[in-house]
Enzyme design. Structure first.
Site, PDB file in Angstrom:
ATOM      1  N   MET A 104      30.862  89.419  86.815  1.00  0.00           N
ATOM      2  CA  MET A 104      30.380  90.782  86.587  1.00  0.00           C
ATOM      3  C   MET A 104      30.643  91.234  85.147  1.00  0.00           C
ATOM      4  SD  MET A 104      30.911  92.715  90.159  1.00  0.00           S
ATOM      5  CE  MET A 104      32.640  93.058  89.996  1.00  0.00           C
ATOM      6  N   HIS A 119      37.803  84.432  83.126  1.00  0.00           N
ATOM      7  CA  HIS A 119      36.391  84.024  83.137  1.00  0.00           C
ATOM      8  C   HIS A 119      36.187  82.785  82.258  1.00  0.00           C
ATOM      9  CE1 HIS A 119      36.084  88.481  83.915  1.00  0.00           C
ATOM     10  NE2 HIS A 119      35.323  88.024  84.893  1.00  0.00           N
ATOM     11  N   GLN A 146      28.439  95.376  96.246  1.00  0.00           N
ATOM     12  CA  GLN A 146      29.823  95.089  96.608  1.00  0.00           C
ATOM     13  C   GLN A 146      30.774  96.221  96.244  1.00  0.00           C
ATOM     14  OE1 GLN A 146      29.793  91.441  94.099  1.00  0.00           O
ATOM     15  NE2 GLN A 146      31.873  92.043  93.555  1.00  0.00           N
TER      16      GLN A 146
HETATM   17  P1  AMP Z   1      34.494  89.111  88.275  1.00  0.00           P
HETATM   18  O1  AMP Z   1      33.735  89.197  86.995  1.00  0.00           O
HETATM   19  O2  AMP Z   1      35.665  90.017  88.343  1.00  0.00           O
HETATM   20  O3  AMP Z   1      33.594  89.190  89.487  1.00  0.00           O
HETATM   21  O4  AMP Z   1      35.120  87.648  88.312  1.00  0.00           O
HETATM   22  C1  AMP Z   1      34.308  86.516  88.169  1.00  0.00           C
HETATM   23  C2  AMP Z   1      35.094  85.304  88.563  1.00  0.00           C
HETATM   24  O5  AMP Z   1      36.240  85.191  87.719  1.00  0.00           O
HETATM   25  C3  AMP Z   1      35.606  85.359  90.005  1.00  0.00           C
HETATM   26  O6  AMP Z   1      35.429  84.096  90.611  1.00  0.00           O
HETATM   27  C4  AMP Z   1      37.051  85.694  89.828  1.00  0.00           C
HETATM   28  O7  AMP Z   1      37.861  85.197  90.876  1.00  0.00           O
HETATM   29  C5  AMP Z   1      37.374  84.994  88.524  1.00  0.00           C
HETATM   30  N1  AMP Z   1      38.566  85.594  87.905  1.00  0.00           N
HETATM   31  C6  AMP Z   1      38.814  86.906  87.689  1.00  0.00           C
HETATM   32  N2  AMP Z   1      40.041  87.084  87.158  1.00  0.00           N
HETATM   33  C7  AMP Z   1      40.589  85.848  87.042  1.00  0.00           C
HETATM   34  C8  AMP Z   1      41.846  85.349  86.568  1.00  0.00           C
HETATM   35  N3  AMP Z   1      42.793  86.168  86.095  1.00  0.00           N
HETATM   36  N4  AMP Z   1      42.044  84.024  86.604  1.00  0.00           N
HETATM   37  C9  AMP Z   1      41.094  83.180  87.084  1.00  0.00           C
HETATM   38  N5  AMP Z   1      39.897  83.575  87.526  1.00  0.00           N
HETATM   39  C10 AMP Z   1      39.640  84.891  87.524  1.00  0.00           C
END
Ligand code: AMP
Length: 270
Positions: free
Chosen positions: A29, A36, A60
Site C-alpha cells: 500500500m 517493503h 480493507q
Molecule cells: P503494507 O504496505 O503495509 O500493506 O505492507 C506490504 C507488505 O509489507 C506486507 O506483506 C507486509 O506484511 C510487509 N511488511 C510491512 N511491514 C514490514 C516489516 N516491518 N517487515 C517486513 N515486512 C513488512
C-alpha cells in the site's frame, strides 16, 4: 522501472515473460520502508521480473477509520522501488480495481475471524479479495508477504490452498528499527513519548510468553495478546498508542525469524 496504471497495461507488459521467466509479485500500500524493500529484494533475487503493486485498498479499511490518513507519496515510493530492483510498479486508481457494480468478494472464514479480524471487521475480506485480483492480473509464480502481518499471510495461504491457486507464498522476516520496534508506515504518527511507550510491544513479545507479555503491556490499550497457530506459530499482539494502532508478533518456532542469532543486529531483537 515502468509505472503502469491499468490491468490491460500490466498484462501487456508481462506478456513477454509468460512461459519464459518467473514473475514475482509484492503487494503493497506504499509509504515504503526497509520492510517493503526487503520484500522487493527477496523477489528480485528469486525472479526474472518483479512487480510491485501500490494500491491503498479501500476495501480493507473500515469506514471512517484511517483510509484518508494513510500516507501517500508515490514519487518517493517509485524511487525506492526502482532502487530495490522492481521492474513494474502497478499503481492503479481505485475505479480500475473496483469498477462500478463490483460485488464479488473472497471470504476466508475461521482464520479471518480472531485477532485482527475481530478488531477490524471485514478487513481480511478486503485483503483476500484484492490479493486474489492481483494474483489473477499478474499471474506470478511467487508472491511476497511480511511475517509482520502473520494473520494476513495465514489467510492468503489458506485462500491459495482452498482455491487451488498456482503460486508460492513467500514469507519474509519482520524488519525492525534499532530499538526493536517493527517498521510500519504508521510509526511516523507516533510522538517521541508515544514511541517510547510503543517499545513495550516488542519487549513484551520478546518474552515469548503471553502472561508475561500482558504484564509488560499493562498501561497500554491492548486489543489482544495471543498465541496463534499459524505456520509458523506466533505470539501476536495489537496495541493502541494514542490514536495509532500497532501490531507485531514473534515467531515461536520454525519461522523465518528463527534464523537470526541474537548477535546479528536489530532484526534479531526478538
Ligand atoms: P503494507 O504496505 O503495509 O500493506 O505492507 C506490504 C507488505 O509489507 C506486507 O506483506 C507486509 O506484511 C510487509 N511488511 C510491512 N511491514 C514490514 C516489516 N516491518 N517487515 C517486513 N515486512 C513488512
Amino acid at each position: 522501472m515502468r509505472v503502469v496504471r491499468t490491468v490491460a497495461e500490466l498484462r501487456e507488459a508481462l506478456a513477454p515473460a509468460r512461459g519464459g521467466t518467473s514473475i514475482g509479485l509484492v503487494p503493497t500500500m506504499g509509504a515504503y520502508h526497509e520492510g517493503h524493500l526487503s520484500l522487493f529484494r527477496a523477489a528480485r533475487e528469486e525472479n526474472g521480473v518483479v512487480v510491485a503493486s501500490l494500491f491503498v485498498n479501500p476495501a480493507q479499511f473500515e469506514e471512517g477509520t484511517d483510509l484518508e490518513r494513510y500516507p501517500r507519496d508515490e514519487e518517493r515510493d517509485a524511487r525506492l522501488a526502482e532502487e530495490a530492483g522492481v521492474d513494474l510498479l502497478f499503481a492503479p486508481p481505485v475505479e480500475e480495481l473496483y469498477p462500478p457494480g463490483f460485488q464479488t468478494w473472497i471470504e476466508v472464514e475461521q482464520l479471518a475471524r480472531g485477532l485482527e479480524g475481530e478488531h477490524r471487521p471485514g478487513h481480511f475480506r478486503g485483503v483476500a479479495t484484492i490479493c486474489l485480483k492481483l494474483f489473477n492480473i499478474a499471474r506470478p509464480q511467487r508472491a511476497y508477504f511480511g511475517q509482520k502481518d502473520a494473520q494476513q499471510a495465514a489467510v492468503i495461504r489458506r485462500m491459495v490452498r482452498d482455491l487451488d491457486l498456482e503460486l508460492e507464498i513467500r514469507l519474509i522476516p519482520t524488519v525492525r528499527d534499532d530499538d526493536g520496534l517493527a517498521l510500519s508506515s504508521r510509526n511516523a504518527r507516533l510522538s517521541p513519548e508515544e514511541r517510547l511507550a510503543a517499545l513495550a510491544l516488542p519487549r513484551a513479545l520478546a518474552t515469548r510468553d503471553p502472561e508475561r507479555a500482558r504484564e509488560l503491556l499493562r498501561g497500554l490499550h491492548v486489543d489482544y495478546v495471543e498465541v496463534a497457530d499459524f505456520e509458523p506459530r506466533v505470539l501476536a499482539a495489537a496495541v493502541r498508542v494514542g490514536s495509532t494502532r500497532l501490531i507485531d508478533n514473534v515467531v515461536l518456532e520454525g519461522g523465518p525469524d528463527e534464523e537470526a542469532s541474537p548477535t546479528t543486529g536489530p532484526r534479531a531483537w526478538l
